[in-house]
Design a protein around this motif. Structure first.
Motif, PDB file in Angstrom:
ATOM      1  N   SER A 191       7.125 -33.508  83.923  1.00 19.69           N
ATOM      2  CA  SER A 191       6.764 -34.397  83.426  1.00 19.69           C
ATOM      3  C   SER A 191       5.038 -34.644  83.279  1.00 19.69           C
ATOM      4  CB  SER A 191       7.798 -35.592  83.196  1.00 19.69           C
ATOM      5  OG  SER A 191       6.628 -36.224  84.631  1.00 19.69           O
ATOM      6  N   SER A 222       7.786 -37.496  79.157  1.00 17.10           N
ATOM      7  CA  SER A 222       7.876 -36.170  78.136  1.00 17.10           C
ATOM      8  C   SER A 222       7.989 -34.639  79.187  1.00 17.10           C
ATOM      9  CB  SER A 222       6.486 -36.428  77.138  1.00 17.10           C
ATOM     10  OG  SER A 222       6.751 -37.327  76.567  1.00 17.10           O
ATOM     11  N   ASP A 256       8.640 -32.198  76.649  1.00 14.45           N
ATOM     12  CA  ASP A 256       8.015 -31.180  75.272  1.00 14.45           C
ATOM     13  C   ASP A 256       8.500 -30.334  75.599  1.00 14.45           C
ATOM     14  OD1 ASP A 256       7.462 -33.393  74.430  1.00 14.45           O
ATOM     15  OD2 ASP A 256       5.113 -33.792  75.313  1.00 14.45           O
ATOM     16  N   THR A 258      13.102 -34.277  75.218  1.00 17.14           N
ATOM     17  CA  THR A 258      12.714 -35.784  76.175  1.00 17.14           C
ATOM     18  C   THR A 258      11.204 -36.201  75.884  1.00 17.14           C
ATOM     19  OG1 THR A 258      14.459 -36.324  78.362  1.00 17.14           O
ATOM     20  CG2 THR A 258      12.055 -37.432  78.118  1.00 17.14           C
ATOM     21  N   ASN A 259      10.806 -36.946  75.142  1.00 15.74           N
ATOM     22  CA  ASN A 259       9.471 -37.410  74.753  1.00 15.74           C
ATOM     23  C   ASN A 259       9.090 -38.969  74.432  1.00 15.74           C
ATOM     24  OD1 ASN A 259       6.884 -36.774  73.341  1.00 15.74           O
ATOM     25  ND2 ASN A 259       7.998 -36.647  71.355  1.00 15.74           N
ATOM     26  N   GLY A 260       8.072 -39.238  75.321  1.00 19.30           N
ATOM     27  CA  GLY A 260       8.215 -40.636  74.744  1.00 19.30           C
ATOM     28  C   GLY A 260       9.348 -41.983  75.854  1.00 19.30           C
ATOM     29  N   THR A 279       5.045 -42.677  80.328  1.00 20.97           N
ATOM     30  CA  THR A 279       6.132 -42.671  79.155  1.00 20.97           C
ATOM     31  C   THR A 279       6.219 -40.873  80.002  1.00 20.97           C
ATOM     32  OG1 THR A 279       4.986 -41.738  77.218  1.00 20.97           O
ATOM     33  CG2 THR A 279       6.096 -44.614  77.083  1.00 20.97           C
TER      34      THR A 279
END
Length: 383
Positions: free
Chosen positions: A363, A356, A358, A344-346, A354
């Protein structure tokens, strides 16, 4: 929140959990079953019910958009009353009896910590948006994802702001005598290494304490000009009302567990101007107003009245889970969902920065400083 491991309870539950469950449970041709545990009764229900509304809102929104490849999402919520033994029991029921596909919450940080051995052994995709302590993600667990910011960093940023806003002033703080208070203390200590902060009064209290007359008299006698009310909800209410009774009005800051309209209402006019820190937007912001418009499509008037910051965290975390599930629609397994969550990113949710991961399991949301507006029973961002 109170971070107690209850290792004995958790390990006993782990021994009874049995072998790892099949990773495709909770999925049929028409439905995906989700589960969560939170306090839905008693005083902690102020956060649990609000969180549940956010999860339900994310699910309703997804279902209105054809669900996941034609499958509708359904939620089973279990009430643990904020009691760790009940949390473990509820997780066992959801995973072994109801056979849910994923978990959207593990109650507070203490409950989540105690649940970790069970969650890791099962392997079920799990979100933790209420408890955000480092032990939940450091070291990372393949299937446990923490959305938010730590108490330590939140208090660190709040203290830095107050030090710049009120240079050279005398500080006081009253913190809870547990892991929650220790984490707030750590954040303040981090800020003291960077800023000139003169703490002239410190005190600790046991959770559940109701009378803070002695502590607030100490605040008055020490001439405190900047005060950290390090309670959860009822404790902060009692502190501020006692300061009002004593006729003192230091610049006062509270932390995000108590950043809810009910606190302002119970304190009364003395709450106006309270500083707070959070990683979700205040309801008075444009983003908060847009969220309420979304909520009105799916929630009743009674439910709308129970929305608070935990609704936004529950909504955002569940959005991240649903998006990962959607990306696995053709291979809807736990392994795929956990892998996609980690990527999950952005992710835009509209109510926080957002999301993320990464590749990590935290998060690490940026925070913002806000201030109470008693007239409207809300908080507004500090410009």
């Amino acid at each position: 929140m109170k971070a107690i491991t209850f290792q004995g309870v958790a390990l006993a539950a782990l021994m009874m959990a049995g072998p790892a469950l099949a990773v495709d449970q909770g999925v049929t041709d028409t439905e995906i079953l989700l589960g969560e545990v939170e306090p839905l009764t008693g005083p902690p229900a102020l956060l649990g019910v609000a969180h549940n509304l956010g999860v339900r809102l994310a699910i309703e929104e997804a279902n209105a958009d054809s669900g996941v490849a034609g499958r509708k999402l359904r939620l089973i919520a279990e009430d643990d009353g904020y009691v760790t033994a009940r949390t473990i029991q509820a997780i066992k029921k959801l995973t072994s009896v109801d056979k849910v596909f994923a978990l959207t919450a593990l109650s507070g940080s203490g409950q989540a910590l105690a649940s970790m051995p069970v969650i890791e052994q099962i392997g079920i995709p799990t979100m933790s948006p209420i408890g955000t302590v480092p032990a939940l993600y450091d070291p990372p667990k393949d299937n446990l994802f923490v959305v938010g910011q730590t108490y330590v960093e939140g208090m660190h940023q709040l203290a830095l702001f107050l030090a710049d806003k009120f240079p050279g002033k005398k500080w006081g703080m009253v913190l809870q005598d547990d892991d929650y208070g220790l984490q707030l203390q750590e954040g303040i200590d981090m800020a003291r290494k960077e800023k000139d902060i003169d703490i002239v009064y410190e005190s600790r209290y046991k959770r559940g304490q109701k009378d803070f007359s002695s502590e607030m008299l100490g605040v008055k006698d020490a001439g405190v000009e900047v005060f950290i009310a390090g309670g959860i909800i009822s404790e902060n209410i009692a502190m501020v009302k006692e300061m009002e009774k004593l006729g003192i009005d230091p610049a006062t800051a509270i932390f995000w567990p108590g950043r809810v309209s009910a606190v302002l209402k119970l304190i009364g006019p003395a709450s106006d101007g309270l500083y707070a820190v959070d990683y979700v937007t205040p309801m008075a912001s444009d983003e908060g107003k847009a969220f309420m418009e979304l909520a009105r499509k799916y929630l009743s008037e009674e439910e709308l009245a129970r929305i608070n910051r935990y609704t936004l965290t529950g909504y955002s975390s569940t959005r991240a889970l649903i998006e990962a599930i959607k990306r696995c629609a053709d291979d809807l397994t736990w392994a795929c969902t956990n892998a996609e969550l980690a990527k999950t990113n952005g992710l835009e949710t509209g109510v926080m920065e957002t999301i993320s991961f990464d590749g990590s399991r935290f998060s690490n949301q940026p925070v913002q400083i806000m201030q109470a507006d008693f007239e409207n029973l809300t908080f507004k961002p500090v410009e």
